[in-house]
Each structure stands twice: as structure tokens, then as C-alpha cells.
Design a protein around this motif. Structure first.
Motif, PDB file in Angstrom:
ATOM      1  N   TYR A  14     109.057  69.806  55.641  1.00 53.47           N
ATOM      2  CA  TYR A  14     107.625  69.543  55.480  1.00 53.47           C
ATOM      3  C   TYR A  14     107.004  69.052  56.788  1.00 53.47           C
ATOM      4  CZ  TYR A  14     103.287  67.340  54.030  1.00 53.47           C
ATOM      5  OH  TYR A  14     101.968  66.972  53.935  1.00 53.47           O
ATOM      6  N   PHE A  15     107.635  68.081  57.425  1.00 52.12           N
ATOM      7  CA  PHE A  15     107.052  67.530  58.639  1.00 52.12           C
ATOM      8  C   PHE A  15     107.105  68.520  59.800  1.00 52.12           C
ATOM      9  CE2 PHE A  15     107.706  63.411  56.415  1.00 52.12           C
ATOM     10  CZ  PHE A  15     106.384  62.994  56.451  1.00 52.12           C
ATOM     11  N   ARG A  16     108.133  69.372  59.846  1.00 46.68           N
ATOM     12  CA  ARG A  16     108.147  70.398  60.889  1.00 46.68           C
ATOM     13  C   ARG A  16     107.025  71.407  60.646  1.00 46.68           C
ATOM     14  NH1 ARG A  16     113.266  74.270  62.280  1.00 46.68           N
ATOM     15  NH2 ARG A  16     112.756  75.132  60.225  1.00 46.68           N
ATOM     16  N   LEU A  17     106.786  71.763  59.386  1.00 49.75           N
ATOM     17  CA  LEU A  17     105.716  72.704  59.065  1.00 49.75           C
ATOM     18  C   LEU A  17     104.354  72.126  59.443  1.00 49.75           C
ATOM     19  CD1 LEU A  17     105.011  75.436  57.790  1.00 49.75           C
ATOM     20  CD2 LEU A  17     104.871  74.265  55.579  1.00 49.75           C
ATOM     21  N   MET A  18     104.128  70.861  59.121  1.00 51.18           N
ATOM     22  CA  MET A  18     102.850  70.230  59.470  1.00 51.18           C
ATOM     23  C   MET A  18     102.679  70.174  60.996  1.00 51.18           C
ATOM     24  SD  MET A  18     101.382  69.601  56.607  1.00 51.18           S
ATOM     25  CE  MET A  18     102.210  71.108  56.078  1.00 51.18           C
ATOM     26  N   ALA A  19     103.764  69.834  61.699  1.00 55.25           N
ATOM     27  CA  ALA A  19     103.698  69.774  63.158  1.00 55.25           C
ATOM     28  C   ALA A  19     103.402  71.152  63.741  1.00 55.25           C
ATOM     29  CB  ALA A  19     105.008  69.231  63.712  1.00 55.25           C
TER      30      ALA A  19
ATOM     31  N   MET B 226     101.748  73.615  62.309  1.00 52.32           N
ATOM     32  CA  MET B 226     100.342  73.944  62.053  1.00 52.32           C
ATOM     33  C   MET B 226      99.427  73.240  63.050  1.00 52.32           C
ATOM     34  SD  MET B 226     100.242  73.877  57.873  1.00 52.32           S
ATOM     35  CE  MET B 226      98.510  74.328  57.774  1.00 52.32           C
ATOM     36  N   ARG B 227      99.760  72.005  63.376  1.00 55.86           N
ATOM     37  CA  ARG B 227      98.931  71.273  64.344  1.00 55.86           C
ATOM     38  C   ARG B 227      99.037  71.894  65.741  1.00 55.86           C
ATOM     39  NH1 ARG B 227     101.087  66.733  61.332  1.00 55.86           N
ATOM     40  NH2 ARG B 227      99.431  65.825  60.058  1.00 55.86           N
ATOM     41  N   VAL B 228     100.242  72.301  66.118  1.00 52.10           N
ATOM     42  CA  VAL B 228     100.435  72.893  67.446  1.00 52.10           C
ATOM     43  C   VAL B 228      99.562  74.132  67.620  1.00 52.10           C
ATOM     44  CG1 VAL B 228     102.095  74.126  68.912  1.00 52.10           C
ATOM     45  CG2 VAL B 228     102.753  71.973  67.831  1.00 52.10           C
ATOM     46  N   VAL B 229      99.460  74.970  66.572  1.00 48.51           N
ATOM     47  CA  VAL B 229      98.683  76.215  66.682  1.00 48.51           C
ATOM     48  C   VAL B 229      97.253  76.050  66.159  1.00 48.51           C
ATOM     49  CG1 VAL B 229     100.748  77.661  66.635  1.00 48.51           C
ATOM     50  CG2 VAL B 229      99.580  77.137  64.483  1.00 48.51           C
ATOM     51  N   ARG B 230      96.834  74.800  65.961  1.00 46.73           N
ATOM     52  CA  ARG B 230      95.443  74.449  65.638  1.00 46.73           C
ATOM     53  C   ARG B 230      94.971  75.033  64.312  1.00 46.73           C
ATOM     54  NH1 ARG B 230      92.830  72.278  70.255  1.00 46.73           N
ATOM     55  NH2 ARG B 230      94.136  72.403  72.115  1.00 46.73           N
ATOM     56  N   MET B 231      95.849  75.018  63.321  1.00 47.34           N
ATOM     57  CA  MET B 231      95.447  75.398  61.963  1.00 47.34           C
ATOM     58  C   MET B 231      94.887  74.188  61.229  1.00 47.34           C
ATOM     59  SD  MET B 231      98.580  77.820  60.675  1.00 47.34           S
ATOM     60  CE  MET B 231      98.757  79.494  61.260  1.00 47.34           C
ATOM     61  N   GLU B 232      93.959  74.454  60.332  1.00 48.14           N
ATOM     62  CA  GLU B 232      93.402  73.401  59.494  1.00 48.14           C
ATOM     63  C   GLU B 232      94.348  73.136  58.333  1.00 48.14           C
ATOM     64  OE1 GLU B 232      89.594  73.094  56.554  1.00 48.14           O
ATOM     65  OE2 GLU B 232      89.179  73.708  58.630  1.00 48.14           O
TER      66      GLU B 232
ATOM     67  N   LEU C  18      98.591  91.061  61.995  1.00 47.02           N
ATOM     68  CA  LEU C  18      97.893  91.666  63.125  1.00 47.02           C
ATOM     69  C   LEU C  18      98.206  90.994  64.465  1.00 47.02           C
ATOM     70  CD1 LEU C  18      94.369  92.206  61.523  1.00 47.02           C
ATOM     71  CD2 LEU C  18      96.129  93.932  61.925  1.00 47.02           C
ATOM     72  N   TYR C  19      98.339  89.664  64.446  1.00 50.09           N
ATOM     73  CA  TYR C  19      98.448  88.928  65.709  1.00 50.09           C
ATOM     74  C   TYR C  19      99.623  87.948  65.778  1.00 50.09           C
ATOM     75  CZ  TYR C  19      93.615  90.578  65.893  1.00 50.09           C
ATOM     76  OH  TYR C  19      92.497  91.361  65.866  1.00 50.09           O
ATOM     77  N   GLY C  20     100.443  87.906  64.751  1.00 47.78           N
ATOM     78  CA  GLY C  20     101.493  86.898  64.724  1.00 47.78           C
ATOM     79  C   GLY C  20     100.920  85.499  64.553  1.00 47.78           C
ATOM     80  N   ASP C  21      99.740  85.403  63.917  1.00 47.72           N
ATOM     81  CA  ASP C  21      99.022  84.137  63.777  1.00 47.72           C
ATOM     82  C   ASP C  21      99.474  83.422  62.503  1.00 47.72           C
ATOM     83  OD1 ASP C  21      97.257  82.048  63.987  1.00 47.72           O
ATOM     84  OD2 ASP C  21      95.440  83.237  63.661  1.00 47.72           O
ATOM     85  N   GLY C  22     100.732  83.000  62.513  1.00 44.01           N
ATOM     86  CA  GLY C  22     101.275  82.320  61.345  1.00 44.01           C
ATOM     87  C   GLY C  22     102.485  81.494  61.716  1.00 44.01           C
ATOM     88  N   VAL C  23     102.819  80.550  60.858  1.00 45.28           N
ATOM     89  CA  VAL C  23     104.029  79.740  60.998  1.00 45.28           C
ATOM     90  C   VAL C  23     104.778  79.790  59.673  1.00 45.28           C
ATOM     91  CG1 VAL C  23     103.054  78.222  62.757  1.00 45.28           C
ATOM     92  CG2 VAL C  23     102.807  77.606  60.345  1.00 45.28           C
TER      93      VAL C  23
ATOM     94  N   LYS D 135     110.388  78.366  78.132  1.00 46.47           N
ATOM     95  CA  LYS D 135     110.729  76.954  78.006  1.00 46.47           C
ATOM     96  C   LYS D 135     109.444  76.165  77.768  1.00 46.47           C
ATOM     97  CE  LYS D 135     113.073  73.286  80.592  1.00 46.47           C
ATOM     98  NZ  LYS D 135     113.708  72.914  81.871  1.00 46.47           N
ATOM     99  N   GLN D 136     108.994  76.157  76.489  1.00 45.16           N
ATOM    100  CA  GLN D 136     107.722  75.536  76.154  1.00 45.16           C
ATOM    101  C   GLN D 136     107.718  75.113  74.689  1.00 45.16           C
ATOM    102  OE1 GLN D 136     104.362  78.078  75.522  1.00 45.16           O
ATOM    103  NE2 GLN D 136     105.591  79.952  75.552  1.00 45.16           N
ATOM    104  N   LEU D 137     106.697  74.340  74.305  1.00 41.95           N
ATOM    105  CA  LEU D 137     106.604  73.790  72.955  1.00 41.95           C
ATOM    106  C   LEU D 137     106.546  74.875  71.889  1.00 41.95           C
ATOM    107  CD1 LEU D 137     106.265  71.348  71.057  1.00 41.95           C
ATOM    108  CD2 LEU D 137     103.796  71.436  71.534  1.00 41.95           C
ATOM    109  N   LEU D 138     105.837  75.969  72.136  1.00 47.04           N
ATOM    110  CA  LEU D 138     105.708  77.027  71.134  1.00 47.04           C
ATOM    111  C   LEU D 138     107.060  77.610  70.733  1.00 47.04           C
ATOM    112  CD1 LEU D 138     102.556  79.098  72.171  1.00 47.04           C
ATOM    113  CD2 LEU D 138     102.880  77.794  70.056  1.00 47.04           C
ATOM    114  N   SER D 139     108.019  77.587  71.653  1.00 48.44           N
ATOM    115  CA  SER D 139     109.335  78.143  71.352  1.00 48.44           C
ATOM    116  C   SER D 139     110.122  77.276  70.370  1.00 48.44           C
ATOM    117  CB  SER D 139     110.135  78.310  72.652  1.00 48.44           C
ATOM    118  OG  SER D 139     109.482  79.179  73.538  1.00 48.44           O
ATOM    119  N   SER D 140     109.730  76.025  70.213  1.00 53.23           N
ATOM    120  CA  SER D 140     110.480  75.106  69.351  1.00 53.23           C
ATOM    121  C   SER D 140     110.026  75.151  67.900  1.00 53.23           C
ATOM    122  CB  SER D 140     110.361  73.673  69.883  1.00 53.23           C
ATOM    123  OG  SER D 140     109.049  73.169  69.689  1.00 53.23           O
TER     124      SER D 140
END
Length: 278
Positions: free
Chosen positions: A45-50, A52-58, A22-27, A139-144
Motif C-alpha cells: 500500500y505505501f509503495r503504491l501511494m509513494a 502515485m505521488r512520484v508521477v503526480r497522480m491525484e 497509450l503512454y505508459g501513464d500508470g503504476v 539510475k533514478q527514482l522512477l526506476s525504483s
């Protein structure tokens, strides 16, 4: 057949209230499995964890690297494709809410398909690219990080197909080269190997990291993370793309310029050697 929250079964309709849909709310992460093992597991693994933290997932307490590995390998073993496979793990916030979620608790889904080759092989067929200028990457963190909002990549892929191209090169919002639709970009000019820095808005690619490390061990090659302009591409001796599934893909033509693939050949050889040693 999929792995949904640790349960392996047939695909089911989970889209009606799914926030990633619905919202693209996933990584997500896309991984390569070879001979029953996940390549570059720790980096993924560490990129996935990072992400999740960037988009404030638990982050679930049980979501360790070992759990992550077990869930993926359970699926590819169940499907009988562990010798060589592509797997994607998508993590999304649970149903509920509109733009504001009701909870930051997540679920995950793993899907896997077989791959033909075990080792990385260099595709030497003609591979033409051009710039995609309909839309630009911020040019921002979300793009990485790898989110489920990839509409620029989708529309760019359609543009490439309509124009007989194998890929397109993406620009950031100040018109610098950052990456291709399906991977990071590297440019060889003389004895220099250059790729854009992550701060320009390119994906913090797993294969990008491997290639940078391997290239730094090659005598006579200077490895740089520097801004690349579209004009710089036409002055290059060699251009190639990288991602975990393909490895290295040489670009043979950009506009009227044709390119060699000497360093790409050497790096593929060193990449396969490094994997066989581990």
C-alpha cells in the motif's frame, strides 16, 4: 472477471483512450493472496501511494489501505480463488490529453489469477541467467517504482527466451548490476549477503525488504546494500532472485559459474515461518 473502479464484472474494452496503454501513464502492484489475506499489505500500500505521488497522480480520498484490501479480496472471493492467488492492481490517469493529461484524476483495475502453491517453495531446477546489455536502466527514482512502462523487461525476456535462459540480469547506465527481469538480486560471498541499494536504480521490492529483515536475524550473516559489478557475480558462492509471487529463486548458473543455494533454502524456511506467525 475484473474489478474496475470497485465494480466487479467481465472484462471490457477500456484501451482506446487509456493513458496506461497509450503512454505508459500508470503504476501497479502485484500481490499474493494466501488463505484470504494479502501478504505484506502495508508495504504494498505505501509503495503504491509513494509511486502515485512520484508521477503526480491525484490520490482519491477513499483510497485507504482498508479500501485497497477490500477491493482485492472482493474480487478473489468472487472468483473463488482466495486460498492462493496472484492479483495485480493497476492505477492509471483518466482518459484525455496527449503527453500532457487533462486531469490527474485516476481509475484502477484489478485482475486476479489462481496460484498453485500456498507456501513459498524453492525451485531447485536448473536456472541459468546472463547479462542483458541491449538496454540499460536509468539510475533514478522512477526506476525504483513499478510503472506500466516495462519495455526493457519485455525485450529482455524475449532475449532470454531466444538464448535458452531462464532470466537476465539488468545493468544500470553506469554498468552496475541492479536486478533481474522479474525480481531483485542477492549475492552471497562467504558470510556476506549483498544486494544493490535502491539508489542504483533497482526496484524497491517488497520481497527484497522481507529478505533483508529476515537475513539480519541469522547469526553469522552480514547483510549489506552495496554496488555489485558483473565481475562480482562470478566470484559469488550463491545468487538468488526475489519477488512476492515466487519468493526466492536460486540461480544455478551464470556464464560458466555454478552456484549453491544453502542460504536460499534457509531463508525460504524462515519466510514461511514468518508468514504463518502473522
Amino acid at each position: 472477471m475484473i474489478n474496475f473502479n470497485g465494480n466487479i464484472g467481465h472484462e471490457e474494452n477500456i484501451l482506446t483512450q487509456n493513458r496506461a496503454f497509450l503512454y505508459g501513464d500508470g503504476v501497479f502492484e502485484t500481490l499474493k493472496i494466501v488463505n484470504g489475506g494479502i501478504l505484506f499489505l502495508e508495504d504494498h500500500y505505501f509503495r503504491l501511494m509513494a509511486s502515485m505521488r512520484v508521477v503526480r497522480m491525484e490520490i482519491p480520498m477513499n483510497f485507504t489501505m482498508e479500501y485497497f484490501e477490500e477491493q482485492i479480496l472482493n474480487l478473489v472471493n468472487e472468483k473463488g480463488i482466495a486460498i492462493s492467488a496472484r492479483a495485480r492492481i493497476t492505477i492509471f490517469r483518466n482518459n484525455g490529453g496527449l503527453y500532457l493529461p487533462e486531469s490527474n484524476v485516476v481509475s484502477f483495475l484489478i485482475f486476479a489469477t489462481p496460484l498453485e502453491n500456498i507456501s513459498y517453495a524453492l525451485n531447485t531446477a536448473p536456472y541459468e541467467v546472463d547479462l542483458y546489455k541491449d538496454f540499460y536502466v536509468s539510475k533514478q527514482l522512477l526506476s525504483s517504482i513499478k510503472t506500466t512502462n516495462k519495455i526493457i523487461n519485455v525485450t529482455g525476456s524475449i532475449f532470454a527466451h531466444e538464448n535458452g535462459l531462464q532470466n537476465c540480469i539488468l545493468l544500470n547506465d553506469i554498468k552496475n548490476v541492479i536486478e533481474a527481469l522479474q525480481g531483485n538480486i542477492f549475492m552471497v560471498t562467504g558470510k556476506k549477503l549483498i544486494t544493490p541499494p535502491v539508489s542504483e536504480g533497482c526496484l524497491n521490492g517488497i520481497m527484497r525488504k522481507q529478505i533483508l529483515a529476515l537475513a539480519k536475524k541469522i547469526e553469522g550473516i552480514e547483510v549489506l546494500e552495496e554496488v555489485i559489478s558483473p565481475f562480482d557475480l562470478q566470484k559469488a558462492d550463491e545468487l538468488f532472485l526475489t519477488n512476492v509471487i515466487t519468493g526466492i529463486q536460486p540461480i544455478t548458473k551464470y556464464r560458466k559459474k555454478e552456484f549453491t543455494s544453502n542460504l536460499a533454502h534457509l531463508l525460504v524456511q524462515k519466510l514461511n515461518e514468518s508468514i504463518s506467525e502473522n
